[in-house]
Enzyme design. Structure first.
Site, PDB file in Angstrom:
ATOM      1  N   ASP A   1       7.842  36.492  -4.616  1.00  0.00           N
ATOM      2  CA  ASP A   1       9.038  35.885  -5.196  1.00  0.00           C
ATOM      3  C   ASP A   1      10.005  37.003  -5.528  1.00  0.00           C
ATOM      4  OD1 ASP A   1       8.265  33.297  -4.957  1.00  0.00           O
ATOM      5  OD2 ASP A   1       7.353  33.201  -6.954  1.00  0.00           O
TER       6      ASP A   1
ATOM      7  N   TRP B   1      16.236  -4.815  -5.108  1.00  0.00           N
ATOM      8  CA  TRP B   1      17.116  -5.963  -5.288  1.00  0.00           C
ATOM      9  C   TRP B   1      16.515  -6.874  -6.366  1.00  0.00           C
ATOM     10  CZ3 TRP B   1      16.186 -11.237  -4.427  1.00  0.00           C
ATOM     11  CH2 TRP B   1      17.316 -12.051  -4.656  1.00  0.00           C
TER      12      TRP B   1
ATOM     13  N   ARG C   1      20.468 -10.216   6.584  1.00  0.00           N
ATOM     14  CA  ARG C   1      21.210 -11.403   6.165  1.00  0.00           C
ATOM     15  C   ARG C   1      22.189 -11.810   7.280  1.00  0.00           C
ATOM     16  NH1 ARG C   1      25.334 -12.924   1.242  1.00  0.00           N
ATOM     17  NH2 ARG C   1      24.189 -14.702   0.454  1.00  0.00           N
TER      18      ARG C   1
ATOM     19  N   ASP D   1      31.797  -7.153  -2.582  1.00  0.00           N
ATOM     20  CA  ASP D   1      30.344  -7.183  -2.386  1.00  0.00           C
ATOM     21  C   ASP D   1      29.939  -6.343  -1.175  1.00  0.00           C
ATOM     22  OD1 ASP D   1      27.699  -7.942  -2.763  1.00  0.00           O
ATOM     23  OD2 ASP D   1      28.155 -10.074  -2.911  1.00  0.00           O
TER      24      ASP D   1
ATOM     25  N   ASN E   1      26.296  -6.573   1.039  1.00  0.00           N
ATOM     26  CA  ASN E   1      24.986  -7.204   0.945  1.00  0.00           C
ATOM     27  C   ASN E   1      23.904  -6.659   1.861  1.00  0.00           C
ATOM     28  OD1 ASN E   1      24.848  -9.028  -1.215  1.00  0.00           O
ATOM     29  ND2 ASN E   1      26.381 -10.298  -0.207  1.00  0.00           N
TER      30      ASN E   1
ATOM     31  N   ASP F   1      21.633  -9.442  -9.262  1.00  0.00           N
ATOM     32  CA  ASP F   1      21.580 -10.862  -8.883  1.00  0.00           C
ATOM     33  C   ASP F   1      20.531 -11.589  -9.709  1.00  0.00           C
ATOM     34  OD1 ASP F   1      23.591 -10.923  -7.048  1.00  0.00           O
ATOM     35  OD2 ASP F   1      22.304 -10.711  -5.287  1.00  0.00           O
TER      36      ASP F   1
HETATM   37  C1  GLA Z   1      25.537 -11.330  -3.299  1.00  0.00           C
HETATM   38  C2  GLA Z   1      26.071 -11.265  -4.707  1.00  0.00           C
HETATM   39  C3  GLA Z   1      26.042 -12.646  -5.320  1.00  0.00           C
HETATM   40  C4  GLA Z   1      26.870 -13.573  -4.470  1.00  0.00           C
HETATM   41  C5  GLA Z   1      26.365 -13.581  -3.036  1.00  0.00           C
HETATM   42  C6  GLA Z   1      27.292 -14.362  -2.133  1.00  0.00           C
HETATM   43  O1  GLA Z   1      24.184 -11.613  -3.295  1.00  0.00           O
HETATM   44  O2  GLA Z   1      25.365 -10.355  -5.488  1.00  0.00           O
HETATM   45  O3  GLA Z   1      26.509 -12.624  -6.640  1.00  0.00           O
HETATM   46  O4  GLA Z   1      28.203 -13.153  -4.511  1.00  0.00           O
HETATM   47  O5  GLA Z   1      26.262 -12.257  -2.521  1.00  0.00           O
HETATM   48  O6  GLA Z   1      26.857 -14.405  -0.827  1.00  0.00           O
END
Ligand code: GLA
Length: 722
Positions: free
Chosen positions: A76, A190, A435, A470, A472, A540
């Site tokens: 070192d 999630w 999704r 958002d 997703n 959510d």
């Molecule tokens: C995400 C958001 C929710 C809602 C859905 C709509 O999951 O976190 O609050 O807006 O999308 O598709």
């Protein structure tokens, strides 16, 4: 605080009103940030060395100069044993580097040496350069009165050739040398965000990161380190920090074999390679660091106040968060003018101030298989465009908000049919849907401009006060085939920058517009996005019981003002039913929203909700902008949780208390309030009770005995200074 290494030199005092100063004789920089001091020095090799970060010091003579440490055997070298503020990977460095570079000629060795510095008010720039080639690095520091030091770097290629950055960190926090520290961080997934973990820091590296293209539910770019002695909500040293970045980030928490504990934060090195042409620069995201010797509670309060003053748009003068109604859980994709108007009437009768229509209003969006990308109003659902609904909402005394998911596209959309290349992809490779959607490569200028134009049009043509923005899903196949292969990994960085740019431009053009950051709940919560949005969708998961822990984790790092919390219907996705009052009193610990299907409510639900909304209006300034004291943790096995908020001017305080389930007829613990004036007398009113008068001393030392029993019990106490 731990004692300093005593310095043998005694120099004339240089302590003055200036928050940042350079002690030329010792070659030491002193940065005073409110209650804290940060000290750096230049050692005899011209390297920048961290010397101290902790409680405020007042005597510059006490400060040591920087000096290199001896090597530890031949294995070192001194480059590894000497703490360096921002080391390049070079000269036998085995700790996390700030910077790793490959030159065009294959050289992979960077040794940064001090060149010059400049102090401008509360900002310090230290310029360094590689010992040989012309790679320049500016280390920027800014100090804030809440004890926060912000660091970032600008790396500039002044060589005649292209070079590649393989690691570009924002900076490193060094703790006093020692062992026995404890790390606290927030992890999740999630519907289970910001779960708090404490763990011992041991030799090795613990990496917290996102490789997902956004901040992520999985880990949040915040940390705290306490110890070595036991630290609580109210006592003991806590160092903490957070990155202001919503793309791939990394925090490496490291204990070296030489008992140095250091946290290096910045852009994730995973799948990272950033080319810089001659003359080009890269600016790293800000890394905010803080310290308190008063436990986790004060660490949060200082950080909350800092965020409200310096991070959130509008600063301290920004409006209180309005109470919103959101249609998502009530109507999902099944929205139309009449149905939304009916909900709006009911929401307005409760005292709601903002009506937000969620997903389903645009394109061919009847479920999650189609429509994303087509941000035009569905004419069947809204024959009068949005204007009809907005007029109805406004006539009810509320303003109007709208859900959008601008970065996304369904393959079944007009946008995708017109521009399949805009989706993130690699040529001749499958495009993984999540999704049923793909991500637009927002690093592309054309995609960015298109999204800006569409949103600008929407907001220009309609009286939209608020967008829920958002996102997703996370990235897959992160290709950018339109640019040269060596440039493609820049997508990670440019994507986030362009999202920021769209929001910044929208806000500039529409100064009244407010925005919520949502990514399937709390997937994009960080100090980068909070600079440009007014609030975030915390999760959510709206199960009030789950929310208690999510909210506890969230408030470690972020201000309750931005933390949206809705009351929703039961049974929820855990199959759990909790009383409406419990749900309200949990949601009221942040910024209140309502997401119930009001068409299913009975008269008594409306009556209770009206009362709760009125009560929230009475206390919301205190909740949103006051000081938060976490009196009892939802992680405590007793099932009792309590939080107290004290208004900045000390005139009001409000306590919320919840009990998951009483057992053995045991009373809940006595609540010792905090942050009150011992000498003052307060009017104390338990929800639905009669006021009594009590002194601050009594409330804090003798405490409050609450009568909470049964399951999912909750109450609130209003405390007003007389
Ligand atoms: C995400 C958001 C929710 C809602 C859905 C709509 O999951 O976190 O609050 O807006 O999308 O598709």
């Amino acid at each position: 605080m731990r004692p300093l290494i005593l310095c043998a030199f005694l120099l004339a005092p240089a302590f003055g009103a200036d928050s940042i100063r350079f002690l030329a004789e010792k070659r030491v920089f002193v940065l005073d940030a409110g209650p804290n001091t940060y000290v750096l020095g230049l050692n005899e090799r011209g390297e920048i060395q961290p010397l101290y970060f902790g409680q405020r010091l007042w005597r510059d003579q006490d400060l040591p100069g920087a000096r290199t440490m001896p090597e530890w055997a031949s294995f070192d070298r001194t480059s590894t044993t000497t703490p360096q503020e921002y080391p390049g990977y070079g000269a036998g460095l085995f700790v996390e580097p700030g910077l790793k570079v490959t030159l065009q000629n294959g050289v992979r060795d960077t040794v940064l040496k001090y060149v010059s510095h400049e102090i401008k008010g509360d900002t310090l720039e230290i310029r360094a350069k590689d010992l040989g080639y012309d790679l320049q690095v500016s280390l920027f520091y800014h100090v804030y009165p809440q004890g926060i030091v912000e660091k970032h770097t600008v790396i500039t290629n002044k060589t005649p050739n292209v070079l590649t950055l393989e690691s570009a960190q924002s900076g490193t926090l060094h703790l006093p040398q020692g062992e026995g520290y404890r790390l606290t961080y927030l992890y999740g997934r999630w519907a289970g965000e910001t779960q708090m973990v404490h763990e011992a820091i041991n030799p090795g590296v613990k990496v917290l990161e996102s490789r997902r293209g956004n901040t992520s539910h999985q880990a949040n770019p915040w940390f705290a380190i306490d110890g070595p002695e036991p630290v609580s909500e109210t006592h003991g040293p806590v160092w903490f920090g957070a990155l202001g970045w919503s793309g791939n980030w990394r925090l490496a928490v490291e204990q070296t074999p030489h008992q140095q504990v250091r946290v290096t934060g910045g852009l994730n090195t995973f799948d990272f390679a950033h080319t810089l042409k001659p003359g080009e620069s890269l600016e790293t995201p800000p890394f905010y660091l803080g310290f308190t010797d008063q436990g986790f509670g004060e660490a949060s309060r200082a950080f909350h106040r800092f965020q409200r003053e310096y991070i959130l748009p509008g600063g301290l003068t920004s409006k209180a968060r309005p109470i919103l109604y959101n249609s998502w859980e009530a109507t999902t994709f099944d929205v139309n003018e009449q149905g939304q108007t009916e909900l709006a009437k009911k929401a307005a009768s409760l005292g709601v101030e903002r009506f937000v229509m969620d997903d389903g209003w645009f394109g061919a969006r009847n479920d999650d298989h189609a429509g994303l990308g087509d941000w035009t109003v569905n004419p069947k659902k809204f024959p009068n465009g949005l204007k009809g609904l907005i007029a109805n909402v406004k006539s009810l005394g509320m303003d109007f908000g709208l859900w959008v998911e601008p970065e996304m596209v369904n393959p079944n959309s007009d946008l995708y049919r017109a521009h399949p290349d805009w989706a993130m992809h690699f040529p001749d490779r499958p495009r993984s849907e999540a999704r049923n959607q793909l991500i637009l490569n927002m690093a592309r200028d054309d995609a960015k401009e298109h999204i800006f134009t569409v949103l600008d049009k929407l907001v220009s043509e309609n009286e939209i006060a608020f967008l829920k923005w958002d996102m997703n899903r996370n990235a897959s196949e992160p290709g950018w085939p339109e640019v040269a292969p060596a440039e493609q990994k820049k997508m990670w960085l440019q994507y986030t920058r362009n999202v920021y740019e769209i929001i910044d431009r929208l806000r500039k053009k529409h100064p009244g517009l407010e925005i919520e950051s949502c990514s399937g709940g709390g997937g994009r919560i960080d100090l980068g996005i909070l600079r440009r949005v007014d609030q975030v969708w915390t999760s959510d998961n709206t199960d009030a019981l789950d929310r208690l822990k999510i909210q506890e984790g969230y408030t470690q790092a972020y201000t309750p003002k931005a933390m949206m919390a809705w009351v929703t219907d039961v049974p929820n996705f855990n199959g759990r039913s909790t009383p409406l009052a419990f749900r309200f009193l949990v949601a009221m610990q942040g910024s209140l929203g309502i997401g119930n299907n009001l068409n299913h409510w009975k008269a008594e639900d409306f009556a209770l909700a009206k009362k709760m909304v009125a009560y929230y209006k009475q206390v919301r300034t205190t909740v949103q902008t006051g000081k938060l004291y976490r009196l009892a943790s939802p992680r405590d096995p007793s099932g009792f949780q309590s939080s107290q908020y004290v208004a900045e001017d000390g005139k009001q305080s409000v306590v919320f208390a919840t009990l998951h389930s009483q057992q053995y007829g045991r009373p809940v613990p006595i609540l010792h309030l905090q942050g009150l004036d011992e000498k003052a007398v307060y009017r104390v009113t338990v929800l639905d009770g009669r006021p009594v008068e009590l002194s601050g001393a009594s409330l804090m030392h003798r405490g409050l005995e609450l009568r909470l029993g049964g399951d999912y019990a909750a109450t609130s106490v209003l405390i007003e200074r007389i």
